[in-house]
Every structure is written in structure tokens, then in C-alpha cells.
Design an enzyme around this catalytic site. Structure first.
Site, PDB file in Angstrom:
ATOM      1  N   GLU A 147      10.347  37.784  62.738  1.00 49.91           N
ATOM      2  CA  GLU A 147       9.496  36.630  63.101  1.00 49.91           C
ATOM      3  C   GLU A 147       8.340  37.001  64.022  1.00 49.91           C
ATOM      4  OE1 GLU A 147      12.122  33.567  64.549  1.00 49.91           O
ATOM      5  OE2 GLU A 147      13.187  33.417  62.647  1.00 49.91           O
ATOM      6  N   GLU A 200      18.148  35.631  54.212  1.00 49.72           N
ATOM      7  CA  GLU A 200      18.887  34.582  54.929  1.00 49.72           C
ATOM      8  C   GLU A 200      18.930  33.298  54.110  1.00 49.72           C
ATOM      9  OE1 GLU A 200      17.466  34.112  58.960  1.00 49.72           O
ATOM     10  OE2 GLU A 200      17.025  36.235  59.169  1.00 49.72           O
TER      11      GLU A 200
HETATM   12  C1  XIL Z   1      20.706  32.028  63.882  1.00 48.46           C
HETATM   13  C2  XIL Z   1      22.222  32.006  63.857  1.00 48.46           C
HETATM   14  O1  XIL Z   1      22.648  31.594  62.577  1.00 48.46           O
HETATM   15  C3  XIL Z   1      22.758  31.084  64.918  1.00 48.46           C
HETATM   16  O2  XIL Z   1      24.168  31.182  64.996  1.00 48.46           O
HETATM   17  C4  XIL Z   1      22.134  31.405  66.270  1.00 48.46           C
HETATM   18  O3  XIL Z   1      22.541  30.456  67.221  1.00 48.46           O
HETATM   19  C5  XIL Z   1      20.632  31.428  66.195  1.00 48.46           C
HETATM   20  O4  XIL Z   1      20.230  32.334  65.175  1.00 48.46           O
HETATM   21  N1  XIL Z   1      16.350  33.209  61.568  1.00 48.46           N
HETATM   22  C6  XIL Z   1      16.995  34.380  61.871  1.00 48.46           C
HETATM   23  C7  XIL Z   1      18.436  34.350  62.228  1.00 48.46           C
HETATM   24  O5  XIL Z   1      16.400  35.446  61.743  1.00 48.46           O
HETATM   25  O6  XIL Z   1      18.775  35.370  63.120  1.00 48.46           O
HETATM   26  C8  XIL Z   1      18.834  33.026  62.790  1.00 48.46           C
HETATM   27  O7  XIL Z   1      20.237  33.009  62.994  1.00 48.46           O
HETATM   28  C9  XIL Z   1      18.400  31.905  61.871  1.00 48.46           C
HETATM   29  C10 XIL Z   1      16.913  31.892  61.711  1.00 48.46           C
END
Ligand code: XIL
Length: 366
Positions: free
Chosen positions: A169, A276
Site C-alpha cells: 500500500e 487477498e
Molecule cells: C488485515 C487483517 O485481516 C486484520 O486481521 C488486521 O486487523 C488488519 O489487517 N490489506 C492488507 C492486509 O494488506 O494486511 C489487511 O489485513 C487487509 C487489508
């Protein structure tokens, strides 16, 4: 003699008719059994074409999600355990146990492992920014700490983690230089990105290195990402791929916008991975459902079928990772501002396959 030839022939006829009967039964069963009683393995269905992954927390591995993971997936990523603040909470303290649990489990079950992530503005521990004297840490100290962190974490899982989300990000299309104006930019400047990639490559020259981000289908974000990657490639920075988070909804984005984005990075000669994936049953931050749950689950299935078909059409897409195993555990249901009943994954809260599962499977290579 003649008699025995006839007997042999009768014998073969009997076997022949038995086989015709048996094949008929099997193909008949295939046509009518949708869905079959026992779900086929997604990992097997896409083997040799796509790695099929899921994000997990260590505790899930010994629960129902853990057995589903082993049956259906062949790749894992730590949902949180490898993030900098989790694995390296203080400068002199590493918390390897949760990540090790996931890595050991994956190895025992012959699964591939993605590493997520070496640098993320949201989970950079505060100690990174504070000097020994309590003053703000210098640029040089921060870069040295980054090098130490990456060297230790990537080194520990060398030969086990095959791909790293090196930075997460970092793109912000509203900025002139396309980069998020966070602490990393303010203290180090844009070179923190190339430094992270070079450090990761030095620690494991065989690991595949990704830049990971969300909303990569948005034209402005995509164009920024292209611009930043072109700069990195021109500087000889070791980067092999783009990770597309793909937190999407049944309502958006259009499949064609995802197609355009994947194409843009394929044209740079990079690998694309979906890192994701989940598909909310809601609009973005609008939790008034427009149609019945049943209709939305059906539609979700169709959309999953469509995006999977797109991923398969892109030869440079090498892995699809869901951000969770089943709907009983998803980050979309955590927090006070969400209804908590979203169902974005392929398996329901009892680990049973949803329409999304069958439609994802439908596109498997024959
Ligand atoms: C999220 C997790 O799923 C949660 O458990 C945590 O509280 C916050 O992070 N983008 C990403 C991930 O790159 O690392 C994130 O994961 C979701 C959004």
C-alpha cells in the site's frame, strides 16, 4: 477348442457390457450430482496453473478451518503474523512463534508460503522512528533498521517463503509523485522502496518479490503503480510481480477494469498475483442490502466465476489467495461500524461450499 474360444468371447462380451454399464452410471452421476456430496479440491483442480491460497491466523490451523485449508488449498499466507509490528515488536525482540507455526504447518502439508509483508505504513512499529536519544531517528538509522529487519525475517524463512509482498500500500494516486505521504516518505524519501527490494533480494535471491496494493483496478491508481514500477525497473531494482489485494464486492468493480489492470502489468513483463481476494455482499460502507441474501449469494457465485475466468485467461497470473478460509473468519466482520454478517469467501460459516465455490471451480482447466 471351439467351445473354449466361444466361452472366452462370451467372457469378453460380459466385461464389455459391464464397462458400458459402469461408465454410464458414473457419467450419469456426474451430470446429476451438482453439487456432489464431497467437494473436489480447488488446489487439485488448478494444479499446475494457479496456486490456490488462503490467509490464516495460527489458531485457525487446529480448528475446522485448518482441515478445510489442507483439503482445498495448496498455499498459505499469514493474515497478521509476519507484519513488522507483529513479528518485530521491539528493536531487540522478534516474535517468531506465530509465524513459525504457520510455516511449519504449511511445510508439513506441502503447501507453498507467501510472505506478507516486510513494510506497511499501518504496521510499522513506533520504535523504527525513535533514535537512541529519544529524538526522531535519522534517515540512515531508519534505513539500517529496515535492512536489519528484512535480513532477519527473510533470512529466517529463506527457501520456505517463495514470494514476498515487500512493500504494501505505498501508492497514493492523489499525490503528485504517486507515493503515500507517510512516515517512510517523510523520513527516508522515495528510496525506501528500492532499499526494501534490494534488502529482500540480498537476503534471499530466489524469493519472488512483489509490490502489493489495493484498488489496482482504479485507472488513476493503476497508472501510478505502472509509473512507480517503471522507475524501479529502470533503476535495476529486483521486482518480479504485482500483488493485487482484490478486496472487491458483488457490486464492483467491473471485470473489464480488472482486466485492463492485469494487462498493464503483464505488458511490463511482470507476474500478477491475486493476494487477498474476498467479495463482500455489500456496497462499500453501505450495509443496506438491495436484494435477498439468496440472490446475493447466487450473484456472488457468478461474479467469482467471471473473475476466475479472467485470471485464467491471463497467463501471467500465477496465484490466487483468498483473505481467509471460510466465512466464519473474515476481517470484513471485525469492527463496530460493520454488521458482522458479511460472507465474502467460498465456504460458509460451517465450512460448507457456497455457490461461489462451485462457480470458481467451474472454470478449472480441463
Ligand atoms: C488485515 C487483517 O485481516 C486484520 O486481521 C488486521 O486487523 C488488519 O489487517 N490489506 C492488507 C492486509 O494488506 O494486511 C489487511 O489485513 C487487509 C487489508
Amino acid at each position: 477348442m471351439r467351445y473354449s474360444v466361444d466361452a472366452g468371447a462370451r467372457h469378453y462380451y460380459a466385461i464389455f457390457f459391464f464397462c458400458v454399464f459402469a461408465i454410464g452410471r458414473v457419467s450419469h452421476a456426474d451430470e446429476t450430482q451438482h453439487p456432489p456430496a464431497v467437494a473436489e479440491s480447488l488446489a487439485d483442480a488448478f494444479r499446475g496453473r494457479l496456486k490456490i491460497g488462503a490467509a490464516v491466523e495460527p489458531a485457525q490451523l487446529t480448528e475446522a478451518d485448518g482441515s478445510l485449508l489442507v483439503r482445498q488449498f495448496n498455499s498459505v499466507v499469514a493474515e497478521n503474523a509476519m507484519k513488522p509490528a507483529d513479528i518485530h515488536p521491539r528493536e531487540d525482540t522478534y516474535n517468531f512463534a506465530p509465524a513459525d507455526t504457520i510455516v511449519d504447518f504449511a511445510q508439513r502439508h506441502h503447501m507453498a508460503i507467501r510472505g506478507h509483508t516486510l513494510l506497511w505504513h499501518k504496521r510499522t512499529p513506533d520504535w523504527f522512528w525513535i533514535g537512541k536519544d529519544g529524538q526522531p531517528a535519522s534517515r540512515e538509522l531508519v534505513l539500517e533498521r529496515l535492512r536489519q529487519h528484512i535480513n532477519t525475517v527473510v533470512g529466517r524463512y529463506k527457501g520456505k517463503v517463495y514470494a514476498w509482498d515487500v512493500v504494501n500500500e505505498v501508492i497514493d494516486a492523489s499525490q503528485q509523485n504517486c507515493l503515500r505521504n507517510d512516515k517512510w516518505m517523510q523520513v527516508v524519501g522515495p528510496e525506501y522502496i528500492s532499499a526494501a527490494f534490494r534488502d529482500a533480494h540480498a537476503a534471499d535471491p530466489f524469493a519472488r518479490l512483489f509490490i502489493n496494493d489495493y484498488s489496482t483496478h482504479e485507472p488513476a491508481k493503476r497508472d501510478c503503480l505502472v509509473r512507480v514500477i517503471k522507475g524501479l525497473l529502470a533503476d535495476g531494482v529486483p521486482i518480479q510481480g504485482v500483488g493485487h489485494q482484490m478486496h472487491i464486492s458483488i457490486y464492483w468493480p467491473s471485470v473489464s477494469s480488472i482486466d485492463s489492470s492485469l494487462t498493464a502489468f503483464a505488458q511490463l513483463g511482470l507476474e500478477n498475483q491475486i493476494t487477498e481476494l474476498d467479495m463482500s455482499l455489500y456496497q462499500h460502507k453501505d450495509y443496506r442490502p438491495a436484494t435477498s441474501l439468496q440472490q446475493r449469494l447466487t450473484f456472488q457465485g457468478q461474479r467469482y466465476g467471471a473473475v476466475m475466468a479472467l485470471f485464467l485467461a491471463h497467463r501471467e497470473v500465477t496465484a490466487v489467495t483468498w483473505w481467509g478460509v471460510a466465512d466464519d473468519h473474515t476481517w470484513l466482520n471485525v469492527g463496530n461500524d460493520v454488521p458482522g454478517d458479511d460472507q465474502p469467501l467460498l465456504f460458509d460459516r460451517s465450512q460448507q461450499p457456497k455457490p461461489a465455490y462451485w462457480e470458481t471451480l467451474r472454470g478449472r482447466p480441463l
